[in-house]
Design a protein around this motif. Structure first.
Motif, mmCIF file in Angstrom:
data_model
loop_
_atom_site.group_PDB
_atom_site.id
_atom_site.type_symbol
_atom_site.label_atom_id
_atom_site.label_comp_id
_atom_site.label_asym_id
_atom_site.label_seq_id
_atom_site.Cartn_x
_atom_site.Cartn_y
_atom_site.Cartn_z
ATOM 1 N N GLY A 269 -0.549 -16.260 -3.914
ATOM 2 C CA GLY A 269 -1.157 -15.292 -3.006
ATOM 3 C C GLY A 269 -1.138 -13.857 -3.480
ATOM 4 N N ASN A 270 -1.015 -13.626 -4.775
ATOM 5 C CA ASN A 270 -0.913 -12.256 -5.277
ATOM 6 C C ASN A 270 -2.145 -11.410 -4.968
ATOM 7 O OD1 ASN A 270 1.723 -12.070 -6.918
ATOM 8 N ND2 ASN A 270 0.839 -13.995 -7.618
ATOM 9 N N LYS A 271 -3.348 -11.994 -5.079
ATOM 10 C CA LYS A 271 -4.566 -11.214 -4.793
ATOM 11 C C LYS A 271 -4.637 -10.836 -3.322
ATOM 12 C CE LYS A 271 -7.780 -13.902 -6.634
ATOM 13 N NZ LYS A 271 -7.025 -14.906 -7.401
ATOM 14 N N ARG A 272 -4.333 -11.795 -2.439
ATOM 15 C CA ARG A 272 -4.403 -11.500 -1.007
ATOM 16 C C ARG A 272 -3.299 -10.529 -0.578
ATOM 17 N NH1 ARG A 272 -5.065 -17.322 1.827
ATOM 18 N NH2 ARG A 272 -3.790 -17.929 0.033
ATOM 19 N N ILE A 273 -2.116 -10.706 -1.132
ATOM 20 C CA ILE A 273 -1.014 -9.799 -0.785
ATOM 21 C C ILE A 273 -1.276 -8.408 -1.332
ATOM 22 C CG2 ILE A 273 1.448 -9.310 -1.124
ATOM 23 C CD1 ILE A 273 1.878 -12.375 -1.136
ATOM 24 N N GLY A 274 -1.784 -8.339 -2.561
ATOM 25 C CA GLY A 274 -2.112 -7.041 -3.150
ATOM 26 C C GLY A 274 -3.162 -6.317 -2.331
ATOM 27 N N SER A 275 -4.177 -7.061 -1.886
ATOM 28 C CA SER A 275 -5.236 -6.471 -1.061
ATOM 29 C C SER A 275 -4.681 -6.010 0.279
ATOM 30 C CB SER A 275 -6.355 -7.496 -0.839
ATOM 31 O OG SER A 275 -6.914 -7.912 -2.067
ATOM 32 N N PHE A 276 -3.796 -6.819 0.861
ATOM 33 C CA PHE A 276 -3.182 -6.474 2.143
ATOM 34 C C PHE A 276 -2.365 -5.186 2.029
ATOM 35 C CE2 PHE A 276 0.757 -6.722 4.664
ATOM 36 C CZ PHE A 276 0.226 -6.683 5.957
ATOM 37 N N LEU A 277 -1.530 -5.089 1.003
ATOM 38 C CA LEU A 277 -0.698 -3.898 0.816
ATOM 39 C C LEU A 277 -1.547 -2.670 0.499
ATOM 40 C CD1 LEU A 277 2.260 -5.443 -1.250
ATOM 41 C CD2 LEU A 277 2.273 -4.757 1.166
ATOM 42 N N PHE A 278 -2.628 -2.870 -0.236
ATOM 43 C CA PHE A 278 -3.561 -1.804 -0.588
ATOM 44 C C PHE A 278 -4.170 -1.181 0.672
ATOM 45 C CE2 PHE A 278 -8.082 -0.798 -1.623
ATOM 46 C CZ PHE A 278 -7.898 0.217 -2.550
ATOM 47 N N VAL A 279 -4.682 -2.040 1.563
ATOM 48 C CA VAL A 279 -5.294 -1.564 2.807
ATOM 49 C C VAL A 279 -4.244 -0.948 3.725
ATOM 50 C CG1 VAL A 279 -6.461 -2.310 4.916
ATOM 51 C CG2 VAL A 279 -7.241 -3.158 2.703
ATOM 52 N N ASP A 280 -3.069 -1.593 3.813
ATOM 53 C CA ASP A 280 -2.001 -1.078 4.664
ATOM 54 C C ASP A 280 -1.557 0.311 4.205
ATOM 55 O OD1 ASP A 280 0.311 -1.486 6.659
ATOM 56 O OD2 ASP A 280 1.369 -1.089 4.775
ATOM 57 N N PHE A 281 -1.453 0.490 2.890
ATOM 58 C CA PHE A 281 -1.039 1.791 2.353
ATOM 59 C C PHE A 281 -2.070 2.865 2.668
ATOM 60 C CE2 PHE A 281 -1.329 4.858 -1.172
ATOM 61 C CZ PHE A 281 -0.074 5.460 -1.071
ATOM 62 N N LEU A 282 -3.353 2.558 2.470
ATOM 63 C CA LEU A 282 -4.401 3.529 2.785
ATOM 64 C C LEU A 282 -4.384 3.876 4.266
ATOM 65 C CD1 LEU A 282 -7.410 2.128 0.685
ATOM 66 C CD2 LEU A 282 -6.074 4.186 0.206
ATOM 67 N N ASN A 283 -4.176 2.867 5.110
ATOM 68 C CA ASN A 283 -4.179 3.084 6.552
ATOM 69 C C ASN A 283 -3.004 3.955 7.000
ATOM 70 O OD1 ASN A 283 -5.266 2.523 9.243
ATOM 71 N ND2 ASN A 283 -3.378 1.355 9.545
ATOM 72 N N ARG A 284 -1.826 3.687 6.499
ATOM 73 C CA ARG A 284 -0.653 4.454 6.916
ATOM 74 C C ARG A 284 -0.696 5.899 6.407
ATOM 75 N NH1 ARG A 284 4.649 2.352 5.924
ATOM 76 N NH2 ARG A 284 3.775 0.248 6.128
ATOM 77 N N ASN A 285 -1.565 6.156 5.415
ATOM 78 C CA ASN A 285 -1.713 7.519 4.895
ATOM 79 C C ASN A 285 -3.040 8.162 5.301
ATOM 80 O OD1 ASN A 285 0.688 8.166 2.925
ATOM 81 N ND2 ASN A 285 0.159 6.021 2.543
ATOM 82 N N GLY A 286 -3.691 7.563 6.303
ATOM 83 C CA GLY A 286 -4.901 8.159 6.859
ATOM 84 C C GLY A 286 -6.093 8.198 5.940
ATOM 85 N N GLN A 287 -6.181 7.245 4.998
ATOM 86 C CA GLN A 287 -7.278 7.252 4.031
ATOM 87 C C GLN A 287 -8.160 6.009 4.097
ATOM 88 O OE1 GLN A 287 -7.942 9.911 1.906
ATOM 89 N NE2 GLN A 287 -6.380 10.899 3.163
ATOM 90 N N LEU A 288 -7.937 5.151 5.101
ATOM 91 C CA LEU A 288 -8.715 3.919 5.169
ATOM 92 C C LEU A 288 -10.119 4.153 5.714
ATOM 93 C CD1 LEU A 288 -8.797 0.883 4.762
ATOM 94 C CD2 LEU A 288 -7.824 0.585 7.057
ATOM 95 N N PHE A 289 -10.266 5.201 6.538
ATOM 96 C CA PHE A 289 -11.578 5.503 7.120
ATOM 97 C C PHE A 289 -12.055 6.876 6.683
ATOM 98 C CE2 PHE A 289 -9.649 2.388 9.889
ATOM 99 C CZ PHE A 289 -10.690 1.517 10.161
ATOM 100 N N ARG A 290 -13.374 6.986 6.437
ATOM 101 C CA ARG A 290 -13.982 8.262 6.094
ATOM 102 C C ARG A 290 -15.276 8.368 6.904
ATOM 103 N NH1 ARG A 290 -14.126 7.850 0.786
ATOM 104 N NH2 ARG A 290 -12.040 8.729 0.598
#
Length: 332
Positions: A269-290
């Protein structure tokens, strides 16, 4: 001064200020080339004297002969072909100083300006050609996206894929710019708070439960190997000479996705976990939406994860810069 082309490269005509001498000067790469006979004409000297000066230049190791001399086949007036040595601008200038010729100074000034114009013109033409290709490609993709809205076209995956192609056209064009040496690492937004290892593990465990319920994962999903996740998060927090090794949110996000997918810290599950952490990190730092729109959708994220997974390790910097530029929103 007139321009022409031959198999030796671009050739320009140089005339002395007094009009007594005219030379066909060969332009190739980032320098100009003359034969000994042409230098003799330029400096109003004998070919034997020019030959003596060039030998002394190489004997005294003022210049390395291999880097400043080229041989080419030239056709003489009798129709026969001869191998002729051409000497670049470094040699021409050195000879000019040795014969102490005013013409040498005049030629050096002319050659320097001509080279500058030649290089600037070459860059401008290449840049214009790239921009034209980019506009044509984007125009074509706009038509594809418009066609995707027709009622006859059904299927969320089809629509989503077209949307990804349209939205990330500029991102993939950036790859060409990187190959041309025009793509640089963007400044991005300084900072970025990473999750603690325990928090990330807890979130992955929750993700695993959800996927198992939906029968999209098995027991091996998310099983960490040798504290691999802790190692990745620790590396992203490290400093170099007192400064953050990954100073921006975009840099941390890109490397987080890349390291989780390429380093295989989990049994499955490395691709799915990597994608999950990627989105979570952007979201927690206010960068997921523009502008009230997600910077990446599900299909786009899957495509990005696949791009990372299939990339050659030697192309790591290319992939990292692409992801960062996509997040920053650099205009192609």
């Amino acid at each position: 001064m007139s321009d022409q082309k031959n198999k030796l490269g671009e050739v320009v005509l140089y005339k002395t200020e007094d009009g007594k001498a005219a030379l066909d000067v060969r332009l190739e790469g980032d320098t100009v080339w003359l034969t000994q006979a042409q230098m003799a004409k330029l400096f109003e000297n004998t070919k034997q004297n020019i030959s003596l000066h060039t030998r002394n230049i190489f004997r005294e190791r003022e210049l390395a002969e291999k880097t400043v001399v080229k041989e080419s086949l030239t056709t003489a007036s009798d129709g026969k072909k001869y191998r002729t040595k051409y000497f670049n601008l470094d040699v021409i200038i050195s000879v000019g100083y040795r014969v102490k010729s005013k013409r040498g100074t005049q030629f050096r000034i002319w050659a320097t300006q001509t080279l500058k114009d030649h290089l600037v013109r070459g860059y401008t033409l290449n840049h214009q050609r790239f921009e034209k290709n980019a506009r044509e490609l984007e125009a074509a993709l706009t038509l594809v996206r418009k066609a995707a809205g027709y009622e006859a076209l059904t299927g969320d995956q089809g629509r989503g894929l077209v949307d990804v192609i349209s939205r990330y056209t500029k991102t993939f064009l950036l790859l060409q710019r990187y190959d041309e040496g025009l793509l640089t690492e963007p400044k991005g937004t300084v900072g970025g708070v990473l999750p603690a290892t325990t928090e990330a593990r807890s979130d992955i465990a929750t993700l695993k439960k959800d996927l198992i319920v939906r029968r999209e994962a098995g027991p091996l999903f998310g099983q960490e190997r040798d504290a691999g996740l802790q190692s990745i998060l620790g590396n992203l927090e490290q400093s170099v000479f007192g400064a953050p090794a990954y100073p921006s949110i975009e840099s941390k996000a890109a490397h987080l996705l890349y390291f989780v997918i390429k380093n295989h810290p989990f049994s499955d599950g490395n691709k799915r976990i990597g994608s999950f952490l990627f989105v979570d990190f952007l979201n927690r730092n206010g960068q997921l939406f523009r502008n009230d729109e997600a910077v990446i959708n599900d299909v786009g994220l899957a495509a990005l994860a696949l791009l990372v997974a299939e990339s050659d390790p030697k192309d790591k910097e290319i992939v990292i810069h692409l992801i960062m530029n996509m997040l920053v929103g650099v205009t192609a």
